[in-house]
Write a protein that holds these residues in place. Structure first.
Motif, PDB file in Angstrom:
ATOM      1  N   ASP A 167       0.838  -1.204   0.000  1.00  0.00           N
ATOM      2  CA  ASP A 167       0.000   0.000   0.000  1.00  0.00           C
ATOM      3  C   ASP A 167       0.871   1.251   0.000  1.00  0.00           C
ATOM      4  O   ASP A 167       0.612   2.201  -0.747  1.00  0.00           O
ATOM      5  CB  ASP A 167      -0.917   0.020   1.223  1.00  0.00           C
ATOM      6  N   THR A 168       1.904   1.245   0.826  1.00  0.00           N
ATOM      7  CA  THR A 168       2.796   2.404   0.910  1.00  0.00           C
ATOM      8  C   THR A 168       3.487   2.652  -0.423  1.00  0.00           C
ATOM      9  O   THR A 168       3.521   3.788  -0.906  1.00  0.00           O
ATOM     10  CB  THR A 168       3.839   2.195   2.034  1.00  0.00           C
ATOM     11  N   LEU A 169       4.030   1.603  -1.019  1.00  0.00           N
ATOM     12  CA  LEU A 169       4.699   1.752  -2.312  1.00  0.00           C
ATOM     13  C   LEU A 169       3.716   2.201  -3.391  1.00  0.00           C
ATOM     14  O   LEU A 169       4.025   3.079  -4.195  1.00  0.00           O
ATOM     15  CB  LEU A 169       5.359   0.429  -2.711  1.00  0.00           C
ATOM     16  N   THR A 170       2.524   1.631  -3.386  1.00  0.00           N
ATOM     17  CA  THR A 170       1.507   1.997  -4.369  1.00  0.00           C
ATOM     18  C   THR A 170       1.145   3.469  -4.245  1.00  0.00           C
ATOM     19  O   THR A 170       1.081   4.188  -5.256  1.00  0.00           O
ATOM     20  CB  THR A 170       0.246   1.130  -4.198  1.00  0.00           C
ATOM     21  N   LEU A 171       0.904   3.934  -3.040  1.00  0.00           N
ATOM     22  CA  LEU A 171       0.539   5.339  -2.854  1.00  0.00           C
ATOM     23  C   LEU A 171       1.698   6.261  -3.209  1.00  0.00           C
ATOM     24  O   LEU A 171       1.479   7.360  -3.730  1.00  0.00           O
ATOM     25  CB  LEU A 171       0.047   5.567  -1.425  1.00  0.00           C
ATOM     26  N   ALA A 172       2.942   5.811  -2.973  1.00  0.00           N
ATOM     27  CA  ALA A 172       4.102   6.599  -3.385  1.00  0.00           C
ATOM     28  C   ALA A 172       4.177   6.687  -4.907  1.00  0.00           C
ATOM     29  O   ALA A 172       4.441   7.762  -5.466  1.00  0.00           O
ATOM     30  CB  ALA A 172       5.384   5.988  -2.825  1.00  0.00           C
ATOM     31  N   ILE A 173       3.938   5.584  -5.583  1.00  0.00           N
ATOM     32  CA  ILE A 173       3.975   5.569  -7.049  1.00  0.00           C
ATOM     33  C   ILE A 173       2.879   6.457  -7.628  1.00  0.00           C
ATOM     34  O   ILE A 173       3.125   7.244  -8.547  1.00  0.00           O
ATOM     35  CB  ILE A 173       3.873   4.128  -7.581  1.00  0.00           C
ATOM     36  N   VAL A 174       1.674   6.338  -7.090  1.00  0.00           N
ATOM     37  CA  VAL A 174       0.564   7.166  -7.589  1.00  0.00           C
ATOM     38  C   VAL A 174       0.850   8.645  -7.334  1.00  0.00           C
ATOM     39  O   VAL A 174       0.570   9.486  -8.191  1.00  0.00           O
ATOM     40  CB  VAL A 174      -0.778   6.730  -6.957  1.00  0.00           C
ATOM     41  N   THR A 175       1.430   8.963  -6.189  1.00  0.00           N
ATOM     42  CA  THR A 175       1.802  10.352  -5.898  1.00  0.00           C
ATOM     43  C   THR A 175       2.819  10.851  -6.919  1.00  0.00           C
ATOM     44  O   THR A 175       2.663  11.940  -7.486  1.00  0.00           O
ATOM     45  CB  THR A 175       2.373  10.480  -4.474  1.00  0.00           C
ATOM     46  N   GLY A 208      -5.182   2.993  -7.836  1.00  0.00           N
ATOM     47  CA  GLY A 208      -3.853   2.441  -7.580  1.00  0.00           C
ATOM     48  C   GLY A 208      -3.887   1.323  -6.553  1.00  0.00           C
ATOM     49  O   GLY A 208      -3.306   0.249  -6.759  1.00  0.00           O
ATOM     50  N   ILE A 209      -4.574   1.560  -5.447  1.00  0.00           N
ATOM     51  CA  ILE A 209      -4.702   0.535  -4.403  1.00  0.00           C
ATOM     52  C   ILE A 209      -5.450  -0.680  -4.945  1.00  0.00           C
ATOM     53  O   ILE A 209      -5.093  -1.827  -4.654  1.00  0.00           O
ATOM     54  CB  ILE A 209      -5.384   1.103  -3.142  1.00  0.00           C
ATOM     55  N   LEU A 210      -6.485  -0.450  -5.739  1.00  0.00           N
ATOM     56  CA  LEU A 210      -7.246  -1.553  -6.330  1.00  0.00           C
ATOM     57  C   LEU A 210      -6.347  -2.436  -7.194  1.00  0.00           C
ATOM     58  O   LEU A 210      -6.366  -3.666  -7.071  1.00  0.00           O
ATOM     59  CB  LEU A 210      -8.415  -1.020  -7.153  1.00  0.00           C
ATOM     60  N   VAL A 211      -5.542  -1.824  -8.049  1.00  0.00           N
ATOM     61  CA  VAL A 211      -4.625  -2.596  -8.902  1.00  0.00           C
ATOM     62  C   VAL A 211      -3.661  -3.398  -8.034  1.00  0.00           C
ATOM     63  O   VAL A 211      -3.455  -4.596  -8.251  1.00  0.00           O
ATOM     64  CB  VAL A 211      -3.865  -1.672  -9.879  1.00  0.00           C
ATOM     65  N   TRP A 212      -3.077  -2.752  -7.030  1.00  0.00           N
ATOM     66  CA  TRP A 212      -2.144  -3.448  -6.142  1.00  0.00           C
ATOM     67  C   TRP A 212      -2.828  -4.595  -5.406  1.00  0.00           C
ATOM     68  O   TRP A 212      -2.301  -5.692  -5.311  1.00  0.00           O
ATOM     69  CB  TRP A 212      -1.511  -2.470  -5.152  1.00  0.00           C
TER      70      TRP A 212
END
Length: 124
Positions: A11-19, A110-114
């Motif tokens: 989740d952390t990596l995903t939110l960083a990537i989306v940001t 992003g979270i959904l894909v992850w």
């Protein structure tokens, strides 16, 4: 416990990537924008990890069930405004409702894909 740690890191990596992608789409992906990225990312992480557990998004019975992926979207309904308000405080600016909507939708996707990738891996 290892599954929960994987979810937290993912989740952390995903939110960083989306940001990062969000800033990149606005031509703001160089080092000079790191403080503004941080002002968006850290409130988002704080809000996500405060609200998502309340909606069961880290419970194993929920995280391994495709039918419960919809819970990501209601979580972002609460996460996004909180994160945008915290961001506005950090930047001494106004919280824009349209930004909160777009911010929430893109992060939810992003979270959904992850989480779909996680489900695929977890079920193997």
């Amino acid at each position: 416990m290892a599954k929960k740690i994987s979810l937290i890191l993912g989740d952390t990596l995903t939110l960083a990537i989306v940001t990062f992608i969000g800033f990149a789409t606005h031509g703001e992906a160089d080092v000079s924008y790191l403080s503004r990225m941080a002002a968006s990312f850290f409130p988002l992480i704080l809000a996500w990890f405060l609200i998502a557990p309340w909606l069961g998004l880290f419970d194993e019975g929920v995280t391994v069930n495709y039918k419960l992926l919809w819970r990501i979207f209601p979580a972002m309904v609460f996460v996004s405004p909180l994160a945008v308000i915290l961001r506005a405080v950090a930047l001494h600016s106004a919280a824009q409702p349209l930004f909160a909507l777009i911010f929430g939708l893109t992060n939810a996707l992003g979270i959904l894909v992850w989480r779909v990738i996680y489900l695929f891996i977890a079920r193997r």
